[in-house]
Design a protein around this motif. Sequence first.
Motif, short mmCIF file in Angstrom:
data_model
loop_
_atom_site.label_atom_id
_atom_site.label_comp_id
_atom_site.label_asym_id
_atom_site.label_seq_id
_atom_site.Cartn_x
_atom_site.Cartn_y
_atom_site.Cartn_z
N MET A 1 58.36 15.93 1.21
CA MET A 1 57.60 16.05 0.06
C MET A 1 56.34 14.52 -0.10
SD MET A 1 57.31 16.84 -4.08
CE MET A 1 56.11 16.72 -5.09
N ASN A 2 55.39 14.57 0.26
CA ASN A 2 54.36 13.32 0.04
C ASN A 2 54.81 12.12 0.54
OD1 ASN A 2 52.43 14.81 -1.38
ND2 ASN A 2 54.08 14.20 -3.64
N GLY A 3 55.71 12.36 2.16
CA GLY A 3 56.12 11.54 3.41
C GLY A 3 57.64 10.80 3.05
N GLU A 4 58.25 11.33 2.39
CA GLU A 4 60.09 11.32 1.71
C GLU A 4 60.40 12.86 2.55
OE1 GLU A 4 62.46 9.51 -1.53
OE2 GLU A 4 60.83 9.49 -2.01
N PHE A 5 61.29 12.79 3.00
CA PHE A 5 62.66 13.63 2.72
C PHE A 5 63.40 13.41 1.72
CE2 PHE A 5 61.84 13.30 7.48
CZ PHE A 5 61.28 15.18 7.80
N ILE A 6 63.44 14.49 1.10
CA ILE A 6 64.48 14.06 -0.25
C ILE A 6 64.76 15.95 -0.65
CG2 ILE A 6 62.93 12.83 -1.23
CD1 ILE A 6 61.61 15.45 -2.63
N PRO A 7 66.20 15.76 -1.27
CA PRO A 7 66.47 16.54 -1.44
C PRO A 7 65.99 18.11 -1.82
CG PRO A 7 68.13 14.86 -2.08
CD PRO A 7 66.29 14.73 -2.46
N ALA A 8 66.17 19.37 -1.83
CA ALA A 8 65.28 20.24 -2.84
C ALA A 8 65.38 20.41 -3.94
CB ALA A 8 65.53 21.87 -2.31
N GLU A 9 66.20 20.10 -4.68
CA GLU A 9 66.17 19.85 -6.15
C GLU A 9 65.32 18.96 -6.61
OE1 GLU A 9 70.31 17.68 -4.85
OE2 GLU A 9 68.84 19.60 -4.71
N ARG A 10 64.43 17.83 -5.64
CA ARG A 10 63.80 16.43 -6.05
C ARG A 10 62.10 17.30 -5.66
NH1 ARG A 10 65.33 11.39 -3.87
NH2 ARG A 10 63.11 10.89 -5.22
N GLY A 11 62.36 18.60 -5.02
CA GLY A 11 60.92 19.02 -4.22
C GLY A 11 60.35 19.75 -5.49
N VAL A 12 59.11 19.02 -6.45
CA VAL A 12 59.53 19.86 -8.07
C VAL A 12 57.69 19.47 -7.80
CG1 VAL A 12 61.46 20.55 -8.88
CG2 VAL A 12 60.08 18.40 -9.82
N ILE A 13 56.63 20.34 -8.64
CA ILE A 13 55.56 19.74 -9.36
C ILE A 13 55.79 19.19 -11.01
CG2 ILE A 13 54.58 19.77 -6.84
CD1 ILE A 13 53.16 22.33 -8.53
N SER A 14 55.03 19.56 -11.46
CA SER A 14 54.57 19.02 -13.09
C SER A 14 53.85 20.24 -13.04
CB SER A 14 53.76 18.07 -12.86
OG SER A 14 53.21 18.00 -14.21
N VAL A 15 54.15 20.96 -14.12
CA VAL A 15 53.07 22.38 -14.68
C VAL A 15 51.64 21.65 -14.88
CG1 VAL A 15 55.56 23.51 -15.59
CG2 VAL A 15 54.45 21.97 -17.10
N ARG A 16 51.63 20.75 -15.13
CA ARG A 16 50.20 20.04 -15.36
C ARG A 16 49.69 20.05 -14.15
NH1 ARG A 16 50.41 15.97 -17.82
NH2 ARG A 16 48.10 15.99 -19.66
N SER A 17 50.51 19.75 -12.89
CA SER A 17 49.55 19.86 -11.78
C SER A 17 48.40 21.13 -11.63
CB SER A 17 50.33 19.87 -10.54
OG SER A 17 50.57 21.33 -10.07
N HIS A 18 46.95 20.39 -10.49
CA HIS A 18 45.34 20.96 -11.20
C HIS A 18 46.26 22.47 -9.69
CE1 HIS A 18 41.34 22.18 -9.88
NE2 HIS A 18 41.46 21.28 -10.44
N GLY A 19 46.89 21.73 -8.36
CA GLY A 19 47.17 22.84 -7.91
C GLY A 19 48.09 24.04 -8.33
N PHE A 20 48.83 23.74 -9.08
CA PHE A 20 49.68 25.04 -10.21
C PHE A 20 48.32 25.73 -11.63
CE2 PHE A 20 51.60 25.97 -14.33
CZ PHE A 20 52.48 27.14 -13.48
N SER A 21 47.93 24.88 -11.89
CA SER A 21 46.71 25.81 -12.91
C SER A 21 45.68 26.99 -12.14
CB SER A 21 45.69 24.43 -13.64
OG SER A 21 47.63 23.64 -14.61
N TYR A 22 45.25 26.36 -11.14
CA TYR A 22 44.45 26.33 -10.84
C TYR A 22 44.22 27.39 -9.21
CZ TYR A 22 41.78 24.09 -14.58
OH TYR A 22 41.80 23.39 -15.31
N GLY A 23 45.44 27.03 -8.50
CA GLY A 23 45.44 27.69 -7.56
C GLY A 23 45.02 26.76 -6.32
N THR A 24 44.68 25.92 -6.54
CA THR A 24 44.02 24.95 -5.60
C THR A 24 44.72 23.75 -4.46
OG1 THR A 24 43.13 23.29 -7.11
CG2 THR A 24 41.63 23.95 -6.88
#
Length: 305
Positions: A1-24
């Motif tokens: 995620m954004n250049g870093e290998f991380i555990p799946a449970e950390r691979g989350v985005i904010s509910v306020r993110s543009h991509g979530f709100s508008y499908g961008t």
Amino acid sequence: MNGEFIPAERGVISVRSHGFSYGTGCFEGIRGYWNEQEQQVYLFRLREHYERLLRSCKILRIELPYSVEDLIEISLELVRRNEQKGDVYLRPVAYKGDEVIGVRLNNLTDHFILTSEPMGNYVDLGGMRCGVSSWRRIDDNAIPARAKITGSYVNAAFAKTEALQNGFDEAIMLTHDGHVSEGSAENIFLIINGELVTPSPSENILLGITRDTVIQLAERELGIKTRERSIDRTELYIADEIFLCGTGAQIAPVVSVDHNPVGKGETGPISKQLQDLYFDVVRGKHDFYRDQWCAAAYSKVAQMK
């Protein structure tokens, strides 16, 4: 995620993110196939998938700090880090990550996430019953179908849900002009008089990687050419064979459309040939195509260890 290998449970985005709100955002679906004899995972046509992802990004005005080669290596590394020894599904997603209100594509921060997980068959490969959907396929001048845009899949969800609730396995969508476009998330091929027929790119289809694979395999291995053209709805009722294809669906024969049997109402001989050939190719069992299309996740040194 954004250049870093991380555990799946950390691979989350904010509910306020543009991509979530508008499908961008835009994404790809990439399969990896386990070859038991070679103890190897082969990721199928990685390069073509990432070339298409970057084209989708261009349409959405997303800029990623990765080349196609970078994305290929990241994908192989992720499978290795997960120590996956089976069929897998990779989903890279590029999206607008800012926590802002307002519909636009410019002056926003671009994010990237890639996941890899086990996955078997997405649809029934033994014979699908399809219905022509009342929902029309999105138009290129509305939401470009040639890009895998996250928000556009609501169109597919409407069609698939209607099909399931009407007792079908899958939907076949038409354009606003009434021509056959594709399934809810698959390209479509008809076999008429021994020839493959499929909608042209102008029919608001996704230019599928599996679609291209079918066209090449049919001509090279079976000597069957493909005709890309407009297809009327009633041609679905008189075709000798029909199958859907895509990374998720793979090659899925259709045995009926709107309760009308396709051919004899069973998987046809050409569809079966292509299906068998496809699975040999994606599992690295065909030397020529393994070198051309299959990326091995594990090196011989890693296998020895």
